[in-house]
Each structure stands twice: as structure tokens, then as C-alpha cells.
Design an enzyme around this catalytic site. Sequence first.
Site, PDB file in Angstrom:
ATOM      1  N   ASP A  27       0.830  -1.205   0.000  1.00  0.00           N
ATOM      2  CA  ASP A  27       0.000   0.000   0.000  1.00  0.00           C
ATOM      3  C   ASP A  27       0.866   1.258   0.000  1.00  0.00           C
ATOM      4  O   ASP A  27       1.960   1.267   0.575  1.00  0.00           O
ATOM      5  CB  ASP A  27      -0.903  -0.006   1.243  1.00  0.00           C
TER       6      ASP A  27
ATOM      7  N   ASN B  16       1.383   3.386  -2.990  1.00  0.00           N
ATOM      8  CA  ASN B  16       1.921   3.862  -4.278  1.00  0.00           C
ATOM      9  C   ASN B  16       1.376   5.237  -4.647  1.00  0.00           C
ATOM     10  O   ASN B  16       2.125   6.134  -5.045  1.00  0.00           O
ATOM     11  CB  ASN B  16       1.571   2.865  -5.394  1.00  0.00           C
TER      12      ASN B  16
ATOM     13  N   ARG C  53      -0.075   7.544  -2.704  1.00  0.00           N
ATOM     14  CA  ARG C  53       0.325   8.596  -1.763  1.00  0.00           C
ATOM     15  C   ARG C  53       1.789   8.962  -1.946  1.00  0.00           C
ATOM     16  O   ARG C  53       2.188  10.124  -1.774  1.00  0.00           O
ATOM     17  CB  ARG C  53       0.047   8.136  -0.332  1.00  0.00           C
TER      18      ARG C  53
ATOM     19  N   HIS D 274       2.940   3.555  -9.094  1.00  0.00           N
ATOM     20  CA  HIS D 274       2.808   2.144  -9.452  1.00  0.00           C
ATOM     21  C   HIS D 274       4.079   1.630 -10.144  1.00  0.00           C
ATOM     22  O   HIS D 274       4.513   0.504  -9.903  1.00  0.00           O
ATOM     23  CB  HIS D 274       1.595   1.937 -10.352  1.00  0.00           C
TER      24      HIS D 274
ATOM     25  N   SER E 256      -6.800  -5.991  -6.208  1.00  0.00           N
ATOM     26  CA  SER E 256      -7.980  -6.540  -5.536  1.00  0.00           C
ATOM     27  C   SER E 256      -9.205  -6.429  -6.432  1.00  0.00           C
ATOM     28  O   SER E 256      -9.221  -5.653  -7.400  1.00  0.00           O
ATOM     29  CB  SER E 256      -8.237  -5.796  -4.221  1.00  0.00           C
ATOM     30  N   THR E 257     -10.256  -7.178  -6.110  1.00  0.00           N
ATOM     31  CA  THR E 257     -11.494  -7.056  -6.880  1.00  0.00           C
ATOM     32  C   THR E 257     -12.063  -5.651  -6.733  1.00  0.00           C
ATOM     33  O   THR E 257     -12.716  -5.137  -7.653  1.00  0.00           O
ATOM     34  CB  THR E 257     -12.528  -8.102  -6.408  1.00  0.00           C
TER      35      THR E 257
ATOM     36  N   ARG F  73     -11.780   1.434  -9.673  1.00  0.00           N
ATOM     37  CA  ARG F  73     -10.984   2.639  -9.890  1.00  0.00           C
ATOM     38  C   ARG F  73     -11.229   3.170 -11.303  1.00  0.00           C
ATOM     39  O   ARG F  73     -11.794   2.479 -12.155  1.00  0.00           O
ATOM     40  CB  ARG F  73      -9.493   2.332  -9.687  1.00  0.00           C
TER      41      ARG F  73
ATOM     42  N   LEU G 131      11.975 -19.967  -4.119  1.00  0.00           N
ATOM     43  CA  LEU G 131      10.843 -19.136  -3.700  1.00  0.00           C
ATOM     44  C   LEU G 131       9.674 -19.282  -4.671  1.00  0.00           C
ATOM     45  O   LEU G 131       9.867 -19.307  -5.891  1.00  0.00           O
ATOM     46  CB  LEU G 131      11.281 -17.674  -3.648  1.00  0.00           C
TER      47      LEU G 131
ATOM     48  N   SER H 241      -8.128  -5.305   4.623  1.00  0.00           N
ATOM     49  CA  SER H 241      -8.543  -5.023   3.246  1.00  0.00           C
ATOM     50  C   SER H 241      -8.908  -6.276   2.452  1.00  0.00           C
ATOM     51  O   SER H 241      -8.517  -6.424   1.287  1.00  0.00           O
ATOM     52  CB  SER H 241      -7.451  -4.232   2.511  1.00  0.00           C
TER      53      SER H 241
ATOM     54  N   GLU I 286       1.437 -13.408  12.267  1.00  0.00           N
ATOM     55  CA  GLU I 286       1.965 -12.231  12.938  1.00  0.00           C
ATOM     56  C   GLU I 286       1.849 -11.053  11.978  1.00  0.00           C
ATOM     57  O   GLU I 286       2.113 -11.186  10.776  1.00  0.00           O
ATOM     58  CB  GLU I 286       3.432 -12.441  13.332  1.00  0.00           C
TER      59      GLU I 286
END
Length: 249
Positions: free
Chosen positions: A24, A26, A28, A41, A69-70, A75, A135, A200, A211
Site C-alpha cells: 500500500d 503507491n 500517496r 505504481h 484486488s477485486t 478505480r 521461492l 482489506s 503475525e
Amino acid sequence: MSLDKLIHEIDRSRLPQHVAIIMDGNGRWAKARNLDRSAGHVEGVNTVRRITEIASEIGIKYLTLYTFSTENWNRPQEEVDALMHLVVVAIERETPDLIKNNVRLAMIGDFSRMPAEALNRLRQCISDTSGGTGLTLNLAMSYSSRWEITEACRRIAADAVAGTLKVEDITDDTVSSYLTTNFMPDPDLLIRTGGDKRISNFLLWQIAYSEIFITPTFWPDFSKEDFCRAVIEYQARERRFGLTSEQLK
């Protein structure tokens, strides 16, 4: 503290297997610099690269990034189109390095809402990296936890009606097996950048005992050092899973 020293402080025997991140800040970040949101972005994609690198380097097995996100479909269309294009181009650009670094790409979400070209190109990247054994980089694309849980309930109900699943046999593990994340362990550590203190609609079932690490740092500024500090703080916590400290000892 330098990155090398932070890495040295990490106990490799107590790493979180799975780290999930709500990326979260980008917009701002861009606004604070009098830039268009798209610049945030673009810079956020660079952060994805470096966090994937450090996660792979220290031995994290699964990294899930809340990419789109859906709710993001609501946007402005111009921003949605730009985001989709940016994600696809970035992943295609990074695929050779993902292969080189033994990273496997995966993706979860409601793909029915994604543009066909973007989805096909991302699936090609997933196929190209399928041999990776280090990974797993998991992108939550067009993802919503409520959507995921609802879909799992529908499929469980359908199997119960069909007689392939007995209602009395449904357990927590059954539900987990019907979720899109059934190929991964639940996140041990959830990181949220940008300072907001909410989940969210992200991995609601899976983070029951994760955690949580929240930082005010916007995602474009989130560094390898920041990631290591989050892991070090995670390792300093006592994970009780409903038990007492005395029981754990």
C-alpha cells in the site's frame, strides 16, 4: 544497520515459511512528490523486484503479494488499464531473472474478470517458471478473500450434494483445501506498508494466526532492509496459537 548485518541477524532456522504483503502507498508516494499516480505504481514494481530478491536470498519459501484486488476494478478505467499493462509487462520483463534465480511464479484470484490478453501472458510466465524450486512468488490478482471463501463454500456444497463429500467430514482442513491457496502453508507473517491498520479483504481465512507487521513506509520506499527488520521482529515474537507461554515451554 547495513543490509549485510541485518541478514546476519536473521535466524535461518526460524524463518517464516510464507510472507504475505499488502503493498500500500503507491498513490500517496506519488502525490507527495507531485507526480501522477502511475509513477507510484511504476516505482512499486521496482520494490517488488527487490523484495522478491531479498526474500529468495534469505530462504523464504512463499511470498504472496496483494497485487490487484477485486475492489480495484472500481478505480478509474484509465488507471485500471495502466495497472494491468504494468503488471504484465513487469512480470514478462522479470521472467528470465525469475528462472535464473529458481523462483516459481503463481497467481490466485478471480481470473474471469481479467482481460484475456493479460491473463494469457501471465499464464505463459507461470508456465515458463514452473520448474523453480526455490521461492514461490504468488500474485493475488483480481483477488478478494470474501470471493475466495464464497467460491469454496459453493464447491463444498456442490460436492456434498453430489455425494463425494460427507457434511460430517467437513473440517478446517477441508475448507483450506478448497481455497485458492491450497498449495501453500498459511502466512506466518503479514506485512502492510503505508501505515493503514486494516486487512482489506486479504487472506482472511489464512491469516488467522499470522503475525502482523505494519509500517508507515509507502511501498515504493520499502527496502530490503525494511523486509529484514520485519523478519527479525517476527522472530522475536512468541507465537502461542491460543496456548499459554508456560504450555509452549
